[in-house]
Design a protein around this motif. Sequence first.
Motif, mmCIF file in Angstrom:
data_model
loop_
_atom_site.group_PDB
_atom_site.id
_atom_site.type_symbol
_atom_site.label_atom_id
_atom_site.label_comp_id
_atom_site.label_asym_id
_atom_site.label_seq_id
_atom_site.Cartn_x
_atom_site.Cartn_y
_atom_site.Cartn_z
ATOM 1 N N GLU A 17 0.833 -1.213 -0.018
ATOM 2 C CA GLU A 17 0.043 -0.023 -0.022
ATOM 3 C C GLU A 17 0.743 1.189 -0.035
ATOM 4 O O GLU A 17 0.560 2.122 -0.858
ATOM 5 C CB GLU A 17 -0.918 -0.032 1.189
ATOM 6 C CG GLU A 17 -2.129 -0.981 1.317
ATOM 7 C CD GLU A 17 -1.646 -2.439 1.749
ATOM 8 O OE1 GLU A 17 -2.383 -3.334 1.586
ATOM 9 O OE2 GLU A 17 -0.558 -2.493 2.043
ATOM 10 N N ILE A 18 1.824 1.333 0.770
ATOM 11 C CA ILE A 18 2.808 2.460 0.827
ATOM 12 C C ILE A 18 3.457 2.643 -0.449
ATOM 13 O O ILE A 18 3.717 3.896 -0.955
ATOM 14 C CB ILE A 18 3.580 2.431 2.269
ATOM 15 C CG1 ILE A 18 2.825 2.607 3.272
ATOM 16 C CG2 ILE A 18 4.749 3.517 1.902
ATOM 17 C CD1 ILE A 18 3.471 2.596 4.494
ATOM 18 N N GLY A 19 4.046 1.547 -0.656
ATOM 19 C CA GLY A 19 4.967 1.536 -2.052
ATOM 20 C C GLY A 19 4.271 1.948 -3.152
ATOM 21 O O GLY A 19 4.548 2.901 -4.117
ATOM 22 N N GLY A 20 3.035 1.277 -3.535
ATOM 23 C CA GLY A 20 2.045 1.805 -4.411
ATOM 24 C C GLY A 20 1.643 2.885 -4.541
ATOM 25 O O GLY A 20 1.746 3.777 -5.469
ATOM 26 N N ALA A 21 1.263 3.720 -3.322
ATOM 27 C CA ALA A 21 0.689 5.146 -3.257
ATOM 28 C C ALA A 21 1.792 5.962 -3.676
ATOM 29 O O ALA A 21 1.499 6.914 -4.409
ATOM 30 C CB ALA A 21 0.503 5.324 -1.596
ATOM 31 N N LEU A 35 9.499 -0.163 -10.976
ATOM 32 C CA LEU A 35 9.140 -0.848 -9.647
ATOM 33 C C LEU A 35 9.365 -2.242 -9.277
ATOM 34 O O LEU A 35 9.186 -2.967 -10.194
ATOM 35 C CB LEU A 35 7.514 -0.680 -9.899
ATOM 36 C CG LEU A 35 6.710 0.734 -10.092
ATOM 37 C CD1 LEU A 35 5.435 0.565 -10.212
ATOM 38 C CD2 LEU A 35 7.449 1.651 -9.226
ATOM 39 N N THR A 36 9.614 -2.397 -8.208
ATOM 40 C CA THR A 36 10.009 -3.917 -7.432
ATOM 41 C C THR A 36 9.342 -4.368 -6.410
ATOM 42 O O THR A 36 8.649 -3.657 -5.838
ATOM 43 C CB THR A 36 11.592 -3.822 -7.372
ATOM 44 O OG1 THR A 36 11.773 -3.404 -6.065
ATOM 45 C CG2 THR A 36 12.215 -2.869 -8.433
ATOM 46 N N GLY A 37 9.270 -5.746 -6.515
ATOM 47 C CA GLY A 37 8.819 -6.390 -5.158
ATOM 48 C C GLY A 37 9.185 -7.607 -5.038
ATOM 49 O O GLY A 37 9.534 -8.188 -5.920
ATOM 50 N N HIS A 38 8.779 -8.385 -3.908
ATOM 51 C CA HIS A 38 9.336 -9.709 -3.581
ATOM 52 C C HIS A 38 8.437 -10.531 -4.801
ATOM 53 O O HIS A 38 8.699 -11.646 -4.952
ATOM 54 C CB HIS A 38 9.219 -9.945 -2.399
ATOM 55 C CG HIS A 38 9.811 -11.394 -1.996
ATOM 56 N ND1 HIS A 38 11.095 -11.836 -2.240
ATOM 57 C CD2 HIS A 38 9.099 -12.467 -1.385
ATOM 58 C CE1 HIS A 38 11.156 -12.972 -1.689
ATOM 59 N NE2 HIS A 38 10.003 -13.610 -1.213
ATOM 60 N N VAL A 46 0.403 -2.288 -9.933
ATOM 61 C CA VAL A 46 0.403 -0.929 -9.765
ATOM 62 C C VAL A 46 1.021 -0.349 -10.864
ATOM 63 O O VAL A 46 0.555 0.849 -11.581
ATOM 64 C CB VAL A 46 1.497 -0.750 -8.597
ATOM 65 C CG1 VAL A 46 2.095 0.684 -8.609
ATOM 66 C CG2 VAL A 46 1.107 -1.338 -7.245
ATOM 67 N N ALA A 47 1.868 -0.972 -11.719
ATOM 68 C CA ALA A 47 2.391 -0.610 -12.766
ATOM 69 C C ALA A 47 1.470 -0.498 -14.067
ATOM 70 O O ALA A 47 1.260 0.655 -14.612
ATOM 71 C CB ALA A 47 3.571 -1.270 -13.590
ATOM 72 N N ARG A 48 0.539 -1.346 -14.069
ATOM 73 C CA ARG A 48 -0.574 -1.144 -14.986
ATOM 74 C C ARG A 48 -1.466 0.036 -14.934
ATOM 75 O O ARG A 48 -1.938 0.759 -15.596
ATOM 76 C CB ARG A 48 -1.334 -2.462 -15.164
ATOM 77 C CG ARG A 48 -0.887 -3.674 -15.853
ATOM 78 C CD ARG A 48 -1.828 -4.752 -16.237
ATOM 79 N NE ARG A 48 -2.337 -5.286 -15.017
ATOM 80 C CZ ARG A 48 -1.864 -6.057 -14.140
ATOM 81 N NH1 ARG A 48 -0.924 -6.967 -14.566
ATOM 82 N NH2 ARG A 48 -2.405 -6.775 -13.275
ATOM 83 N N ASN A 89 12.770 2.960 -0.372
ATOM 84 C CA ASN A 89 12.829 1.590 -0.015
ATOM 85 C C ASN A 89 11.404 1.508 0.983
ATOM 86 O O ASN A 89 11.295 2.150 2.012
ATOM 87 C CB ASN A 89 13.949 1.349 0.964
ATOM 88 C CG ASN A 89 13.760 -0.244 1.529
ATOM 89 O OD1 ASN A 89 12.845 -0.577 1.840
ATOM 90 N ND2 ASN A 89 14.896 -0.876 1.457
ATOM 91 N N ALA A 90 10.399 1.077 0.734
ATOM 92 C CA ALA A 90 8.864 0.694 1.245
ATOM 93 C C ALA A 90 8.848 -0.704 1.689
ATOM 94 O O ALA A 90 7.714 -0.954 1.764
ATOM 95 C CB ALA A 90 7.954 1.164 0.370
ATOM 96 N N MET A 91 9.875 -1.561 1.583
ATOM 97 C CA MET A 91 10.027 -3.052 2.087
ATOM 98 C C MET A 91 9.188 -2.983 3.369
ATOM 99 O O MET A 91 9.673 -2.311 4.030
ATOM 100 C CB MET A 91 11.316 -3.474 2.008
ATOM 101 C CG MET A 91 11.149 -5.119 2.071
ATOM 102 S SD MET A 91 12.829 -5.714 3.156
ATOM 103 C CE MET A 91 12.355 -5.421 4.841
ATOM 104 N N GLY A 92 8.452 -4.224 3.663
ATOM 105 C CA GLY A 92 7.852 -4.385 4.958
ATOM 106 C C GLY A 92 7.776 -6.035 5.062
ATOM 107 O O GLY A 92 8.016 -6.612 4.256
#
Length: 263
Positions: A17-21, A35-38, A46-48, A89-92
Amino acid sequence: MNELKDKIAVIYGAGGEIGGAVARAFACEGARLFLTGHRLAPVEAVARDIVSAGGDAEAAEVDALDEQAIDKHLQSVVAKAGRIDISFNAMGNSPTRYLGASLVDMDLKQFSMPITSYTTSYFLTARLAARRMLPNKSGVIMTVTAPPARIGTPNGGYGPSQAAKEALTRYLSVELAPQGIRVVCLQPHGMPETETIREIFESKARPAGVTWEQFSSYLAGMNHPKRFLTLAEMANVAAFMASDKASGMMGTTVNLTMGALDD
């Protein structure tokens, strides 16, 4: 508008949510996003959204705890875009494994897990981004922390992990600011739009007989306006902090607790 026009931004944890916002706010200001994520699927979603709204975003599966994966991805970004201007960095990770647990009863692995994961990820992404920013003597490195960095709550190693990120922000800034690179972090508080707050409620508050309304009122009652910070408000501040208009802000944590914490 377009305060980030032509800026190249890499966001870790962009599927959350935070990284996407933050990604959407950066896109609205004209940034080109990587944009990256695990997990790839939520990052692609999000990219779309961003592309369909007229923005520029690419998605990639990158483990923000894997140095080689981070480095390889940044190499590809530089190959495509020529440079990196912003690293966010918004990793959680899930807080339910340690929130509310007694330190006296906690084993070392449970205590150290959030400290190790949060600080390792921030260090790796910041260091590897800085290496690409140094030749241009320009860039902004950002992350997110939380109020337990400064207040005592029963959350095991989570509070210490956030305090470590704030300290690392200051350390990085001392080293990088003379080279034209700003390092800052944001400290929002209790946003119910995030999965983390919902998860805390479901795992801790609901079993204790607390309703969502009671839980929400408690959180909102801690700040001055007696309402929640929204993801959009947090992301708009992130976009400002990443822009040249915030050139005087560095080595600091931006208090977004709406008065819950006094600086």
